[in-house]
Scaffold this active site. Structure first.
Site, mmCIF file in Angstrom:
data_model
loop_
_atom_site.group_PDB
_atom_site.id
_atom_site.type_symbol
_atom_site.label_atom_id
_atom_site.label_comp_id
_atom_site.label_asym_id
_atom_site.label_seq_id
_atom_site.Cartn_x
_atom_site.Cartn_y
_atom_site.Cartn_z
ATOM 1 N N THR A 9 0.817 -1.213 0.000
ATOM 2 C CA THR A 9 0.000 0.000 0.000
ATOM 3 C C THR A 9 0.849 1.261 0.000
ATOM 4 O O THR A 9 0.626 2.178 -0.790
ATOM 5 C CB THR A 9 -0.936 -0.003 1.222
ATOM 6 O OG1 THR A 9 -1.837 -1.113 1.119
ATOM 7 C CG2 THR A 9 -1.735 1.286 1.292
ATOM 8 N N LYS B 158 2.183 11.558 -1.423
ATOM 9 C CA LYS B 158 3.027 12.701 -1.090
ATOM 10 C C LYS B 158 3.512 13.408 -2.349
ATOM 11 O O LYS B 158 3.580 14.638 -2.395
ATOM 12 C CB LYS B 158 4.227 12.223 -0.255
ATOM 13 C CG LYS B 158 5.014 13.343 0.444
ATOM 14 C CD LYS B 158 4.213 13.996 1.545
ATOM 15 C CE LYS B 158 4.987 15.068 2.299
ATOM 16 N NZ LYS B 158 6.037 14.538 3.185
ATOM 17 N N HIS C 190 16.346 30.936 15.820
ATOM 18 C CA HIS C 190 15.503 32.027 15.347
ATOM 19 C C HIS C 190 15.991 32.560 13.998
ATOM 20 O O HIS C 190 17.195 32.637 13.771
ATOM 21 C CB HIS C 190 15.530 33.169 16.385
ATOM 22 C CG HIS C 190 14.653 34.315 16.032
ATOM 23 N ND1 HIS C 190 13.278 34.280 16.155
ATOM 24 C CD2 HIS C 190 14.957 35.551 15.543
ATOM 25 C CE1 HIS C 190 12.782 35.436 15.766
ATOM 26 N NE2 HIS C 190 13.768 36.229 15.385
#
Length: 466
Positions: free
Chosen positions: A42, A52, A437
């Site tokens: 599958t 995807k 960051h």
């Protein structure tokens, strides 16, 4: 007794192939494997991989729009060429199937390209009439899509059919509200089909965290999927070259195609399991113990056919652990209690591990940390889409019980989060990590104040805003 093989595997999907390859290549077992369809199962042929790739394809229009927000005024995706994409997709699946087959060949596994069924505790009957014997038999046949049991359902497609369509439907109805329905509605909408999703519940993704369910439901609507909640088809009828759908509330509508994504069931019919005494569960799943052993000691089962945690990496781990245990003298169990997963909707994915807020509330007091914000990248381009991150923390121990992420590439983030949560990390451990960051993931280590406390006497009481 002399057997033809030490191990006979029924099913060439991820779990069965891994078990066969490890047993043969690492432990020297004589192994055979039977697969009635394409090697890879599958995930490789009609699931994770092609889905995807189609998700990637469906995002070209959104990417072009975002590019215009960054100054590329002429950016355009143009028209989508389904035949060209489909041909490339089939070539990729052929390549992957060849890789799976090549891995088995290199390990010395004998491959039977046909259906097999259990004859007795130590023998397998092949479709061509041959019978082979084995000391151990492993069943890894997976699951198959279910139809809802309504008149005219044969006029609809199942999820497998998405990858073999000759052309894209102009208007399509997706029936269901699970991850397959949500992902395929996202794909079809992104490729240009006028997409309607009908689901009998009040929000998609039953079983996921309630807050995140609402965000995914809203996102489907925001990208242009017409979401019809508390709606269920009652029958399908041919209407010219289209399909007339009658709903339970009496409404009717016409579509070019109808796709059922209404669940999957273990593929156990016709395997001869009843005849040999292999116990089955309520949904037809093979009942196994913690070692993947069935009620017949020589017969084992892994993957979706056992209906434990129906994810490809889980099936692979189960197959590998089976081979280690039986042939490698390295007993190994699989812990199904903490498994990360992702739903590949777009622009934001939903990824999760551990307890939902609702589950945590039933177990005792817990603090819920929530960060909701507009990601910098899409914000600059003019998008109103919000990302949401949630940590659920045990009030008494500070242990992180669950993490839920709704945002771009959430699946990539949850893979990393799964490591500390699997090690028993506390909220203090998350807080101690220095943020990178500017990133989306920094929100996971900068949430200082809980949004609310749940469970016990604190259920429903707010403790301020994150």
């Amino acid at each position: 007794m002399n057997f033809d093989y030490d191990l006979f595997v029924i099913g060439g999907g991820s779990g069965g192939v891994r078990a066969a390859r490890i047993a043969a290549s690492e432990y020297g077992a004589r192994v055979a494997l039977a697969e009635e369809d394409r090697m890879g199962g599958t995930c490789v042929i009609r699931g994770c991989v092609p889905k995807k790739l189609m998700i990637f394809a469906s995002q070209a229009g959104a990417m072009a729009a975002e590019s215009r927000g960054y100054g590329w005024a002429e950016a355009s995706a143009g028209g989508f060429d389904w035949p060209m994409f489909h041909a490339a997709l089939m070539r990729e699946l052929d390549r992957l199937e060849a890789a799976y087959t090549g891995g088995l060949d290199a390990a010395g596994v004998k491959i039977y390209r046909q259906r097999a069924r259990i004859h007795d505790a130590h023998s397998v009957a092949l479709a061509d009439g041959r019978r082979v014997t084995a000391k151990h038999i492993l069943i890894a046949v997976g699951g198959r899509p279910q139809l809802p049991g309504i008149p005219g359902q044969d006029l609809g497609m199942i999820s497998d059919d998405l990858f073999t369509m000759e052309k894209l439907p102009g208007r399509v109805l997706v029936v269901g509200g699970g991850f397959i329905a949500c992902e395929f509605a996202t794909i079809l909408n992104g490729l240009g089909s006028d997409t309607v999703l009908a689901y009998r519940g009040d929000a998609v993704l039953r079983g996921f965290d309630g807050e995140m369910r609402r965000h995914v439901t809203a996102q489907l609507d925001q990208i242009g999927v017409e979401v019809r909640l508390e709606t269920n088809p009652a029958r399908l009828d041919r209407d010219g070259d289209g399909i007339r759908v009658s709903f339970e509330d009496g409404a009717t509508d016409r579509f070019d195609a109808v796709m059922f994504a209404t669940g999957r069931a273990p593929y156990t019919q016709g395997l001869g399991l009843d005849e040999v005494g292999v116990r089955l569960g309520r949904k037809g799943e093979i009942v196994v113990d913690e070692w993947s052993q069935t009620s017949v000691p020589s017969i084992f089962a892994v993957g979706d056919v056992t209906n434990r945690v129906n994810l490809t990496p889980v099936a692979i781990r189960e197959g590998h652990s089976f081979a280690d245990t039986i042939f490698g003298a390295r007993p190994r169990k699989v812990d199904h209690g903490l498994v990360a997963s992702a739903v590949y909707t777009r622009p934001h994915e939903l990824a999760t591990i551990g307890l939902t807020e609702e589950q945590a509330a039933e177990r005792g007091p817990a603090d819920v940390y929530v960060a909701s914000f507009r990601p910098m990248r899409s914000l600059f381009a003019g998008s109103e889409a919000r990302a949401v991150m949630k940590l659920i923390v045990a009030a008494e121990t500070d242990k992180v019980l669950g993490c839920h992420i709704f945002g771009p590439e959430a699946g990539e983030m949850i893979q990393m989060v799964a490591i500390p949560i699997g090690m028993g990390a506390t909220k203090a451990d998350f807080d101690a990590a220095m943020a990178v960051h500017p990133t989306l993931a920094e929100e996971l280590v900068t949430m200082r104040k809980p949004s609310r406390r749940i469970g016990g006497e604190f259920a429903g009481k707010e403790r301020g805003l994150a």
